[in-house]
Design a protein around this motif. Structure first.
Motif, short mmCIF file in Angstrom:
data_model
loop_
_atom_site.label_atom_id
_atom_site.label_comp_id
_atom_site.label_asym_id
_atom_site.label_seq_id
_atom_site.Cartn_x
_atom_site.Cartn_y
_atom_site.Cartn_z
N ALA A 139 10.15 6.61 -0.30
CA ALA A 139 9.36 7.77 0.14
C ALA A 139 9.81 9.02 -0.60
O ALA A 139 10.95 9.08 -1.09
N GLU A 140 8.91 9.97 -0.72
CA GLU A 140 9.28 11.27 -1.28
C GLU A 140 8.44 12.35 -0.61
O GLU A 140 7.35 12.06 -0.11
N GLU B 244 5.77 4.46 0.26
CA GLU B 244 5.45 3.19 -0.41
C GLU B 244 5.79 2.05 0.56
O GLU B 244 6.94 1.91 0.98
N CYS B 245 4.78 1.25 0.88
CA CYS B 245 4.91 0.30 1.99
C CYS B 245 4.66 -1.15 1.57
O CYS B 245 3.78 -1.42 0.77
N MET C 168 2.57 4.32 -11.75
CA MET C 168 2.74 3.15 -10.91
C MET C 168 4.05 3.30 -10.13
O MET C 168 5.08 3.65 -10.69
N GLY C 169 3.99 3.05 -8.83
CA GLY C 169 5.15 3.19 -7.97
C GLY C 169 6.08 1.98 -8.05
O GLY C 169 5.80 1.00 -8.75
N PHE D 93 0.85 -1.20 0.00
CA PHE D 93 0.00 0.00 0.00
C PHE D 93 0.88 1.25 0.00
O PHE D 93 1.99 1.23 0.53
N ASN D 94 0.36 2.29 -0.64
CA ASN D 94 1.04 3.59 -0.65
C ASN D 94 0.20 4.60 0.13
O ASN D 94 -1.01 4.67 -0.08
N VAL D 95 0.86 5.36 0.99
CA VAL D 95 0.17 6.40 1.75
C VAL D 95 0.57 7.76 1.17
O VAL D 95 1.76 8.04 1.01
#
Ligand SMILES: Cc1cc2nc3c(=O)[nH]c(=O)nc-3n(C[C@H](O)[C@H](O)[C@H](O)COP(=O)(O)O)c2cc1C
Length: 160
Positions: A139-140, A117-118, A101-102, A68-70
């Motif tokens: 992360a950014e 990004e987790c 897409m990450g 999951f992305n926060v």
């Protein structure tokens, strides 16, 4: 003995939070929802948690994909927050949104205050929700003021 439900809600309305959008992906399908129940858990290792209602589609997708992305929202992103909370727009939330897409395979929305990004490391079911704990792999950040949620309404922080 449990406290009165309305009193419980009144207490929680007095808690000020930021607003996030949590995204995930399963196969070809992407999805995401607005989440205020987000917190850091640990700095070393870097862990965060989100709390998702078990009835939500996002909940099922995170359990399935393990990613999951926060996205921490900036002031001026109320519409984005409402969009990702809307059941009417459930099938088209990403339609007017810039994203790519990450690195872990879930969508990363552009123009937010921070992205984490987790990878899912553990989950704890409690009541109607599941607490998902994720290890932050990428992360950014960007510089802007945050979107704030208090007493059931969006607020802006006056930075002095
Ligand atoms: C400001 C705000 C904060 C929210 N916080 C949460 C939350 O922390 N956890 C949760 O499960 N739902 C939360 N919601 C509700 C979900 O965003 C909403 O139920 C959404 O439609 C669920 O989407 P899905 O079922 O398509 O995944 C919040 C909604 C708003 C507007």
């Amino acid at each position: 003995m449990a406290i009165d439900e309305e009193l419980f809600k009144e207490c929680l309305r007095r808690w000020t939070s930021g607003v996030t959008i949590v995204t995930s992906r399963s196969g070809d399908e992407i999805h995401g929802m607005t989440v205020s129940a987000f917190s850091s858990v640990s700095a070393d290792p870097p862990l965060v948690l989100v709390c998702a209602n078990r009835k939500s589609k996002t909940h099922a997708m995170i359990a399935e994909s393990g990613i999951f992305n926060v996205h921490v929202l900036a002031e001026g992103q109320r519409e984005l927050s409402n969009r990702f909370a809307s059941t009417k727009l459930e099938g088209s939330r990403f339609d007017t949104v810039n994203y790519q897409m990450g690195r872990l395979g879930a969508p990363v929305i552009h123009g937010v205050l921070a992205v984490l990004e987790c990878k899912l490391v553990s989950m704890h079911e409690e009541g109607s929700h599941t607490i998902y704990i994720g290890h932050v792999e990428h992360a950014e950040t960007s510089d802007a003021a945050p979107l704030v949620y208090y007493q059931g309404a969006y607020r802006e922080l006056s930075l002095s």
